[in-house]
Enzyme design. Sequence first.
Site, PDB file in Angstrom:
ATOM      1  N   ASP A  33       0.713  -1.219  -0.018  1.00 24.98           N
ATOM      2  CA  ASP A  33      -0.067   0.024   0.042  1.00 24.98           C
ATOM      3  C   ASP A  33       0.889   1.196   0.078  1.00 24.98           C
ATOM      4  OD1 ASP A  33      -2.320   1.913   0.952  1.00 24.98           O
ATOM      5  OD2 ASP A  33      -3.240   0.201   0.984  1.00 24.98           O
ATOM      6  N   ASP A  51       4.107   2.567  -4.597  1.00 23.33           N
ATOM      7  CA  ASP A  51       2.883   2.935  -5.313  1.00 23.33           C
ATOM      8  C   ASP A  51       2.637   2.263  -6.508  1.00 23.33           C
ATOM      9  OD1 ASP A  51       1.334   4.581  -7.210  1.00 23.33           O
ATOM     10  OD2 ASP A  51       2.383   6.425  -6.602  1.00 23.33           O
ATOM     11  N   CYS A 121     -21.385   0.446  -7.483  1.00 23.52           N
ATOM     12  CA  CYS A 121     -21.475   1.968  -8.070  1.00 23.52           C
ATOM     13  C   CYS A 121     -21.381   1.660  -9.775  1.00 23.52           C
ATOM     14  CB  CYS A 121     -20.312   2.650  -7.685  1.00 23.52           C
ATOM     15  SG  CYS A 121     -20.651   3.460  -6.065  1.00 23.52           S
ATOM     16  N   TYR A 150     -16.051   6.796 -10.986  1.00 21.15           N
ATOM     17  CA  TYR A 150     -15.592   5.674 -10.043  1.00 21.15           C
ATOM     18  C   TYR A 150     -16.167   4.425 -10.659  1.00 21.15           C
ATOM     19  CZ  TYR A 150     -15.559   2.844  -5.912  1.00 21.15           C
ATOM     20  OH  TYR A 150     -15.404   1.836  -4.935  1.00 21.15           O
ATOM     21  N   LYS A 154     -14.715   1.052 -12.384  1.00 23.93           N
ATOM     22  CA  LYS A 154     -14.725  -0.115 -11.827  1.00 23.93           C
ATOM     23  C   LYS A 154     -15.382  -1.178 -13.125  1.00 23.93           C
ATOM     24  CE  LYS A 154     -13.867  -0.190  -7.502  1.00 23.93           C
ATOM     25  NZ  LYS A 154     -12.422  -0.664  -7.032  1.00 23.93           N
ATOM     26  N   ALA A 194     -20.848   7.121   4.274  1.00 22.86           N
ATOM     27  CA  ALA A 194     -22.077   7.607   5.023  1.00 22.86           C
ATOM     28  C   ALA A 194     -22.197   6.876   6.524  1.00 22.86           C
ATOM     29  CB  ALA A 194     -23.584   7.301   4.306  1.00 22.86           C
ATOM     30  N   GLN A 219     -33.120   9.143   0.101  1.00 19.15           N
ATOM     31  CA  GLN A 219     -32.505   8.164  -0.480  1.00 19.15           C
ATOM     32  C   GLN A 219     -32.145   7.072   0.249  1.00 19.15           C
ATOM     33  OE1 GLN A 219     -31.323  11.222   0.606  1.00 19.15           O
ATOM     34  NE2 GLN A 219     -29.010  11.347   0.722  1.00 19.15           N
ATOM     35  N   ARG A 221     -30.075   3.146   0.806  1.00 17.64           N
ATOM     36  CA  ARG A 221     -28.758   2.213   0.672  1.00 17.64           C
ATOM     37  C   ARG A 221     -29.160   1.012   1.545  1.00 17.64           C
ATOM     38  NH1 ARG A 221     -28.603   5.823  -2.627  1.00 17.64           N
ATOM     39  NH2 ARG A 221     -26.701   6.728  -3.380  1.00 17.64           N
TER      40      ARG A 221
HETATM   41  P1  NAD Z   1      -9.508   2.019   1.276  1.00 18.90           P
HETATM   42  O1  NAD Z   1      -9.549   3.497   0.517  1.00 18.90           O
HETATM   43  O2  NAD Z   1      -9.539   2.101   2.746  1.00 18.90           O
HETATM   44  O3  NAD Z   1      -8.336   1.009   0.629  1.00 18.90           O
HETATM   45  C1  NAD Z   1      -7.699   1.537  -0.739  1.00 18.90           C
HETATM   46  C2  NAD Z   1      -6.356   1.322  -0.476  1.00 18.90           C
HETATM   47  O4  NAD Z   1      -5.680   1.540  -1.513  1.00 18.90           O
HETATM   48  C3  NAD Z   1      -5.956   2.490   0.480  1.00 18.90           C
HETATM   49  O5  NAD Z   1      -5.248   2.133   1.692  1.00 18.90           O
HETATM   50  C4  NAD Z   1      -5.004   3.334  -0.269  1.00 18.90           C
HETATM   51  O6  NAD Z   1      -3.730   3.920   0.152  1.00 18.90           O
HETATM   52  C5  NAD Z   1      -4.400   2.144  -1.420  1.00 18.90           C
HETATM   53  N1  NAD Z   1      -3.963   2.800  -2.697  1.00 18.90           N
HETATM   54  C6  NAD Z   1      -4.638   3.741  -3.236  1.00 18.90           C
HETATM   55  N2  NAD Z   1      -3.772   4.079  -4.353  1.00 18.90           N
HETATM   56  C7  NAD Z   1      -2.746   3.501  -4.220  1.00 18.90           C
HETATM   57  C8  NAD Z   1      -1.453   3.197  -5.177  1.00 18.90           C
HETATM   58  N3  NAD Z   1      -1.100   4.062  -6.226  1.00 18.90           N
HETATM   59  N4  NAD Z   1      -0.477   2.494  -4.722  1.00 18.90           N
HETATM   60  C9  NAD Z   1      -0.741   1.840  -3.612  1.00 18.90           C
HETATM   61  N5  NAD Z   1      -1.562   1.610  -2.726  1.00 18.90           N
HETATM   62  C10 NAD Z   1      -2.812   2.374  -3.182  1.00 18.90           C
HETATM   63  O7  NAD Z   1     -10.785   1.581   0.504  1.00 18.90           O
HETATM   64  P2  NAD Z   1     -11.614   0.100   1.132  1.00 18.90           P
HETATM   65  O8  NAD Z   1     -13.165   0.403   1.668  1.00 18.90           O
HETATM   66  O9  NAD Z   1     -10.768  -0.681   1.836  1.00 18.90           O
HETATM   67  O10 NAD Z   1     -11.752  -0.473  -0.252  1.00 18.90           O
HETATM   68  C11 NAD Z   1     -11.130  -1.448  -0.934  1.00 18.90           C
HETATM   69  C12 NAD Z   1     -11.484  -1.699  -2.386  1.00 18.90           C
HETATM   70  O11 NAD Z   1     -13.109  -2.079  -2.263  1.00 18.90           O
HETATM   71  C13 NAD Z   1     -11.595  -0.667  -3.457  1.00 18.90           C
HETATM   72  O12 NAD Z   1     -11.146  -1.073  -4.402  1.00 18.90           O
HETATM   73  C14 NAD Z   1     -13.078  -0.169  -3.337  1.00 18.90           C
HETATM   74  O13 NAD Z   1     -13.273   0.521  -4.489  1.00 18.90           O
HETATM   75  C15 NAD Z   1     -13.813  -1.467  -3.309  1.00 18.90           C
HETATM   76  N6  NAD Z   1     -15.062  -1.046  -2.784  1.00 18.90           N
HETATM   77  C16 NAD Z   1     -15.188  -0.677  -1.597  1.00 18.90           C
HETATM   78  C17 NAD Z   1     -16.525  -0.276  -0.911  1.00 18.90           C
HETATM   79  C18 NAD Z   1     -16.649   0.261   0.618  1.00 18.90           C
HETATM   80  O14 NAD Z   1     -17.742   0.408   0.941  1.00 18.90           O
HETATM   81  N7  NAD Z   1     -15.589   0.338   1.307  1.00 18.90           N
HETATM   82  C19 NAD Z   1     -17.563  -0.541  -1.584  1.00 18.90           C
HETATM   83  C20 NAD Z   1     -17.645  -1.019  -2.943  1.00 18.90           C
HETATM   84  C21 NAD Z   1     -16.205  -1.356  -3.535  1.00 18.90           C
END
Ligand code: NAD
Length: 342
Positions: A33, A51, A121, A150, A154, A194, A219, A221
């Site tokens: 991460d 990164d 989404c 977003y 996806k 939320a 709305q 959810r």
């Molecule tokens: P989060 O933001 O807590 O975790 C995502 C992580 O990715 C972060 O720690 C961030 O630092 C890391 N990241 C982003 N860009 C990066 C890069 N360039 N290099 C290395 N690391 C990087 O989000 P989350 O809630 O843990 O979600 C995890 C996954 O699930 C995501 O793909 C998100 O789109 C998907 N998702 C989450 C939810 C939700 O409600 N939390 C809903 C639908 C989908």
Amino acid sequence: MKKTALIFGAGGFIGSHMARRLKVEGYYVRGVDLKYPEFSPTAADDFILGDLRDPHVCQNVLDRPFDEVYQFAADMGGAGYIFTGDNDADVMHNSALINLNIIPLCVQQRVGKVFYSSSACMYPAYNQQDPDNPRCCEDSAYPAQPDSEYGWEKLFSERLYLSFQRNYGLNVYIARFHNIYGPEGVWRGGKEKAPAALCRKVAEASDGGEIEIWGDGRQTRSFLYIDECIEGVRRMMASRFSGPLNIGSDEMITINDLARLVIRISGKRLSIRNVPGPEGVRGRNSDNTLIRQVLHWAPKYPLELGMRKTYAWIAQQVEASRTAETAAALWEGNGATRRVCQ
Ligand code: NAD
């Protein structure tokens, strides 16, 4: 031999919980991460800061045939981050680049199974205009019309993973998460979702005050507690169903009712003021017909229980940050006094 797993996004909310779960199950876990988990030490055996937009970083971390890869890394946040339009370019570019970098390496390294976290989404906005009857079954994705960039990213990445499955035999698993919440999720700073935002607002409010809710609050959810999200992913990975599959709760609630629930949990007397703000589609709920069919399981943890745990954790965070601010102010005050005395 220990099974091996690589978690992309292991410093984030879902990734850090997954690392903990896989360790309990006896895996060797590598996490990657941009940052370490914010609220507790990582459970991973090996954690690499890097990164993932940089292909060399991806090559260095995906350096062996891991049994399982979990791809949670994405540039994402709640409504205040993905629905304002201000972050569209970053969201699309950063997340797409991460997936484009990772996926050919999974083929090259002969990874056993790859999990990709998509999102509800990606469902078309036209099916989510009626707050009481949203349509989010897996086969309703097309004709595509997500309401945010977003969601488009996806959808693109789902197709990317599926095409690597088709052409290179990569063993992919795709879940569409519906609003995951719980302790150790982002609760302030603009990327919170939320449930966390409401818990924070209520925890910060004084008894007798009010909290602001974006939109008219009607709305709808559904929200899935983090432990059930992890359980769903693990069950899916043990199955032969590659998805896409909804992983979400089907206990739908209006945002105002969610706020009322949190207020009741807090024991405070607070009123709600609905104000203009980013709110997304009018209605969304997880359709769990398919998950019941293919996994013989569906989430069932009651929203109220999950929100009680989440509120307790966020109220603690709010209290701790207040104490830290007071200590900092006192420290500065002492400094000021010292300066005057000298
Ligand atoms: P989060 O933001 O807590 O975790 C995502 C992580 O990715 C972060 O720690 C961030 O630092 C890391 N990241 C982003 N860009 C990066 C890069 N360039 N290099 C290395 N690391 C990087 O989000 P989350 O809630 O843990 O979600 C995890 C996954 O699930 C995501 O793909 C998100 O789109 C998907 N998702 C989450 C939810 C939700 O409600 N939390 C809903 C639908 C989908």
